[in-house]
Design a protein around this motif. Structure first.
Motif, PDB file in Angstrom:
ATOM      1  N   ALA A 191       0.840  -1.201   0.000  1.00  0.00           N
ATOM      2  CA  ALA A 191       0.000   0.000   0.000  1.00  0.00           C
ATOM      3  C   ALA A 191       0.875   1.251   0.000  1.00  0.00           C
ATOM      4  O   ALA A 191       0.570   2.240  -0.684  1.00  0.00           O
ATOM      5  CB  ALA A 191      -0.931  -0.006   1.218  1.00  0.00           C
ATOM      6  N   ASN A 241       2.153   2.016  -3.478  1.00  0.00           N
ATOM      7  CA  ASN A 241       1.179   2.685  -4.349  1.00  0.00           C
ATOM      8  C   ASN A 241       1.145   4.188  -4.098  1.00  0.00           C
ATOM      9  O   ASN A 241       0.964   4.979  -5.032  1.00  0.00           O
ATOM     10  CB  ASN A 241      -0.217   2.084  -4.143  1.00  0.00           C
ATOM     11  CG  ASN A 241      -0.421   0.821  -4.952  1.00  0.00           C
ATOM     12  OD1 ASN A 241       0.250   0.600  -5.955  1.00  0.00           O
ATOM     13  ND2 ASN A 241      -1.341  -0.019  -4.513  1.00  0.00           N
ATOM     14  N   ILE A 242       1.318   4.593  -2.845  1.00  0.00           N
ATOM     15  CA  ILE A 242       1.380   6.022  -2.526  1.00  0.00           C
ATOM     16  C   ILE A 242       2.648   6.635  -3.109  1.00  0.00           C
ATOM     17  O   ILE A 242       2.622   7.714  -3.719  1.00  0.00           O
ATOM     18  CB  ILE A 242       1.305   6.245  -1.002  1.00  0.00           C
ATOM     19  CG1 ILE A 242      -0.089   5.848  -0.489  1.00  0.00           C
ATOM     20  CG2 ILE A 242       1.609   7.700  -0.645  1.00  0.00           C
ATOM     21  CD1 ILE A 242      -0.241   5.923   1.011  1.00  0.00           C
ATOM     22  N   LYS A 297      -7.059  10.002  -6.628  1.00  0.00           N
ATOM     23  CA  LYS A 297      -6.020   8.967  -6.517  1.00  0.00           C
ATOM     24  C   LYS A 297      -5.369   8.979  -5.138  1.00  0.00           C
ATOM     25  O   LYS A 297      -5.049   7.917  -4.590  1.00  0.00           O
ATOM     26  CB  LYS A 297      -4.992   9.163  -7.627  1.00  0.00           C
ATOM     27  CG  LYS A 297      -5.548   8.764  -8.989  1.00  0.00           C
ATOM     28  CD  LYS A 297      -4.666   9.167 -10.148  1.00  0.00           C
ATOM     29  CE  LYS A 297      -5.270   8.629 -11.463  1.00  0.00           C
ATOM     30  NZ  LYS A 297      -4.618   9.176 -12.651  1.00  0.00           N
ATOM     31  N   ARG A 324      -5.590   5.812  -2.276  1.00  0.00           N
ATOM     32  CA  ARG A 324      -4.374   5.179  -1.733  1.00  0.00           C
ATOM     33  C   ARG A 324      -4.273   5.336  -0.220  1.00  0.00           C
ATOM     34  O   ARG A 324      -3.816   4.424   0.478  1.00  0.00           O
ATOM     35  CB  ARG A 324      -3.142   5.753  -2.437  1.00  0.00           C
ATOM     36  CG  ARG A 324      -2.970   5.191  -3.835  1.00  0.00           C
ATOM     37  CD  ARG A 324      -2.113   6.063  -4.746  1.00  0.00           C
ATOM     38  NE  ARG A 324      -1.994   5.445  -6.067  1.00  0.00           N
ATOM     39  CZ  ARG A 324      -2.966   5.454  -6.983  1.00  0.00           C
ATOM     40  NH1 ARG A 324      -4.121   6.053  -6.712  1.00  0.00           N
ATOM     41  NH2 ARG A 324      -2.797   4.862  -8.146  1.00  0.00           N
ATOM     42  N   ARG A 361      -4.378   2.261   2.452  1.00  0.00           N
ATOM     43  CA  ARG A 361      -3.338   2.078   3.466  1.00  0.00           C
ATOM     44  C   ARG A 361      -3.938   2.022   4.871  1.00  0.00           C
ATOM     45  O   ARG A 361      -3.483   1.242   5.719  1.00  0.00           O
ATOM     46  CB  ARG A 361      -2.295   3.194   3.383  1.00  0.00           C
ATOM     47  CG  ARG A 361      -1.155   2.984   4.386  1.00  0.00           C
ATOM     48  CD  ARG A 361       0.056   3.820   4.080  1.00  0.00           C
ATOM     49  NE  ARG A 361      -0.197   5.255   4.222  1.00  0.00           N
ATOM     50  CZ  ARG A 361       0.755   6.177   4.105  1.00  0.00           C
ATOM     51  NH1 ARG A 361       2.011   5.818   3.812  1.00  0.00           N
ATOM     52  NH2 ARG A 361       0.463   7.450   4.244  1.00  0.00           N
ATOM     53  N   SER A 417      -0.332  -2.092  -9.713  1.00  0.00           N
ATOM     54  CA  SER A 417      -0.405  -0.682  -9.328  1.00  0.00           C
ATOM     55  C   SER A 417      -1.017   0.206 -10.401  1.00  0.00           C
ATOM     56  O   SER A 417      -1.711   1.177 -10.088  1.00  0.00           O
ATOM     57  CB  SER A 417       0.988  -0.171  -8.970  1.00  0.00           C
ATOM     58  OG  SER A 417       1.431  -0.746  -7.755  1.00  0.00           O
ATOM     59  N   PHE A 453      -4.757   0.122 -10.133  1.00  0.00           N
ATOM     60  CA  PHE A 453      -5.279   0.267  -8.770  1.00  0.00           C
ATOM     61  C   PHE A 453      -6.558   1.100  -8.690  1.00  0.00           C
ATOM     62  O   PHE A 453      -7.510   0.724  -8.002  1.00  0.00           O
ATOM     63  CB  PHE A 453      -4.200   0.889  -7.874  1.00  0.00           C
ATOM     64  CG  PHE A 453      -4.670   1.162  -6.476  1.00  0.00           C
ATOM     65  CD1 PHE A 453      -4.666   0.161  -5.514  1.00  0.00           C
ATOM     66  CD2 PHE A 453      -5.151   2.419  -6.115  1.00  0.00           C
ATOM     67  CE1 PHE A 453      -5.126   0.402  -4.226  1.00  0.00           C
ATOM     68  CE2 PHE A 453      -5.607   2.676  -4.827  1.00  0.00           C
ATOM     69  CZ  PHE A 453      -5.591   1.664  -3.886  1.00  0.00           C
ATOM     70  N   ASP A 454      -6.606   2.238  -9.382  1.00  0.00           N
ATOM     71  CA  ASP A 454      -7.711   3.181  -9.192  1.00  0.00           C
ATOM     72  C   ASP A 454      -9.064   2.611  -9.581  1.00  0.00           C
ATOM     73  O   ASP A 454     -10.046   2.734  -8.840  1.00  0.00           O
ATOM     74  CB  ASP A 454      -7.418   4.472  -9.965  1.00  0.00           C
ATOM     75  CG  ASP A 454      -6.194   5.167  -9.415  1.00  0.00           C
ATOM     76  OD1 ASP A 454      -6.310   5.850  -8.384  1.00  0.00           O
ATOM     77  OD2 ASP A 454      -5.106   4.984  -9.980  1.00  0.00           O
ATOM     78  N   TYR A 479      -9.973  -0.128  -7.035  1.00  0.00           N
ATOM     79  CA  TYR A 479     -10.312   0.377  -5.698  1.00  0.00           C
ATOM     80  C   TYR A 479     -11.722   0.952  -5.651  1.00  0.00           C
ATOM     81  O   TYR A 479     -12.538   0.565  -4.804  1.00  0.00           O
ATOM     82  CB  TYR A 479      -9.305   1.425  -5.219  1.00  0.00           C
ATOM     83  CG  TYR A 479      -9.736   1.988  -3.880  1.00  0.00           C
ATOM     84  CD1 TYR A 479      -9.473   1.289  -2.703  1.00  0.00           C
ATOM     85  CD2 TYR A 479     -10.504   3.162  -3.803  1.00  0.00           C
ATOM     86  CE1 TYR A 479      -9.940   1.756  -1.483  1.00  0.00           C
ATOM     87  CE2 TYR A 479     -10.973   3.631  -2.584  1.00  0.00           C
ATOM     88  CZ  TYR A 479     -10.697   2.919  -1.432  1.00  0.00           C
ATOM     89  OH  TYR A 479     -11.185   3.361  -0.227  1.00  0.00           O
TER      90      TYR A 479
END
Length: 489
Positions: free
Chosen positions: A239, A242-243, A263, A267, A271, A404, A407-408, A411
């Motif tokens: 996590a 990804n940040i 975004k 993230r 996390r 990654s 991810f968006d 999520y």
């Protein structure tokens, strides 16, 4: 579909140019002869043919035929693999481990070595037996008539009996991979002929791609000898990555101020879930951990003329992971990834759900047979756990941590509603979630937004490749300068 993090175009161009130019040299006899001689020195047979076998995503493979068989040398490509020595050492260790622990047909490793030990010091290498085969699982599952340059997709009209035949063999591979248990999360090191140890970081394909195409500095990855002893600590580390990806990738990472906020919020919340141990099952928190191969997919499964598996190749980026990864059904049942599905994520989900029923049905048959033969315990079944992972949405958590750049979309459509309640519009949901961030986090978000907007279309590429890639690019620049000088002179 949600705005995703696209790979940095300039990084991609530099990576591809490096790899392509490095591959050109294999058309020269002065390069091929020393490689063939090098392979002959390790076989002593009578060679009958030597040729390039294939260029993959990360390697080039060359085959030397003898009267009684063939061997392959596989060399890592600069620009494609940014951790070449580490990748090869990890792969050889896990290939030997799986050969010892399972009956998966894996090529026998004859020798491996560093760039300095390779022919002409080209690249870290592996020499292994060639697996004779007729086709690949990918071709057997793919839609007929699909052009080579097009992305494959599971044949929507595939005969159910044929699908069951192929899926059953893939299910058996996954069952065998899930059987060994390891005490930590990370990559395997071979201590001696009979002993392996989890001693290095879990080097993943995603980590390689984040550095190669996402602007991530190598220093942001876990240190080389970092391993993890709990599932939640590993998920939290991913996590964090990804940040860092959002922070460090330059111009292609956001499209607007609100896109950046969306975004960032995604993230941060992911996390928070990881830190709160809400993304992992407490039953599996301290292991045992399981073997996972990022690159296991139909394209790397070789079939004979009877459509039976002859071999499974390309074990790079294989390491020990939380059990939840092994318990998630394989995304590659449809060949194509969910974020790249032409009809969108929900259509992929619907089609996958249907095909998963077939896959779990044949996996149960595999489990029954293996239990009857004494090769598997009742508590080692995967089919029920995979069904639970899909139904609960754990599948999507594992997928988001491994991909990654996707991810968006994953999520906001699949993870956020599960933990924070339904949302009407995934594009605007971040506004509803702002109250879940504290004041410091919101301030951090606005600072990032300001920096991203200021840098948009102006920030130069900060690419952090490995020493081999850097050296080859410098060599290319030198050759180009010499050519220009000779023209102007």
């Amino acid at each position: 579909m949600q705005s995703q993090m696209c790979p940095d175009d300039m990084a991609w161009e530099q990576a591809e140019e490096t790899s392509d130019m490095w591959l050109v040299q294999f058309l020269e006899l002065d390069i091929l002869r020393p490689i063939a001689d090098f392979m002959l020195n390790h076989n002593r047979g009578i060679a009958t043919e030597f040729a390039i076998l294939r260029k993959g995503s990360y390697n080039i493979s060359l085959r030397l035929k003898y009267r009684n068989g063939s061997t392959v040398i596989r060399l890592s490509q600069p620009g494609a693999v940014l951790f070449p020595e580490e990748k090869v050492v990890n792969e050889v260790a896990v290939m030997r481990f799986l050969t010892d622990q399972t009956s998966i047909p894996i090529p026998f490793v004859l020798q491996s070595g560093t760039k300095k030990e390779s022919p002409l010091e080209l690249s870290p290498f592996i020499i292994m037996d060639y697996v004779e085969h007729e086709t690949k699982m990918y071709n057997a599952l793919n839609t007929p008539g699909c052009l080579t340059e097009e992305r494959g997709i599971l044949d929507p009209n595939i005969d159910e009996r044929r699908l069951e035949l192929l899926y059953r063999q893939l299910a058996d591979i996954l069952l065998q991979l899930s059987t060994p248990s390891l005490p930590r999360i990370g990559s395997l090191s071979q201590i001696d002929d009979l002993t392996w140890k989890v001693a290095r970081r879990p080097l993943s394909m995603n980590m390689n791609e984040l550095v190669r195409l996402g602007g991530l500095p190598r220093s942001k990855l876990p240190d080389l000898y970092t391993t993890f002893n709990t599932s939640s600590s590993y998920i939290e580390a991913l996590a964090d990555l990804n940040i860092e990806h959002l922070i460090h990738q330059r111009n292609d990472s956001v499209q607007s101020a609100d896109d950046c906020r969306r975004k960032f919020v995604a993230r941060q919340l992911f996390r928070k879930l990881a830190k709160g141990k809400r993304l992992t099952n407490p039953c599996f928190e301290q292991g045992p951990f399981k073997i996972w191969c990022d690159d296991l997919r139909p394209a790397n499964v070789l079939l004979n003329e009877n459509m039976q598996i002859a071999g499974v190749v390309d074990w790079e980026f294989t390491y020990a992971v939380p059990a939840e990864f092994s318990y998630a059904p394989p995304w590659w049942l449809l060949i194509e990834k969910p974020e790249l599905w032409s009809k969108g994520l929900e259509d992929w989900t619907s089609v996958f759900d249907n095909r998963l029923k077939t896959f779990l049905k044949v996996m149960k048959d595999c489990e029954d047979t293996a239990i009857h033969q004494g090769r598997l315990g009742q508590d080692q079944r995967l089919s029920g756990l995979m069904h639970e992972s899909w139904e609960s949405g754990d599948f999507w958590i594992m997928y988001a941590t491994l991909h990654s750049f996707a991810f968006d979309a994953i999520y906001w459509q699949k993870i956020d509603p599960r933990f924070f309640g339904p949302i009407e519009n995934p594009e605007e949901a971040w506004k509803e979630r702002l109250n879940l961030l504290d004041e410091n986090e919101r301030d951090e978000m606005e600072r990032l937004v300001a920096r991203k907007l200021n840098e948009m279309n102006t920030r130069v590429l900060a690419w952090d490749p490995d020493d081999y890639t850097v050296a080859f690019r410098q060599q290319l620049k030198g050759e180009k300068t010499n050519e220009e000088n000779s023209i102007t002179g």
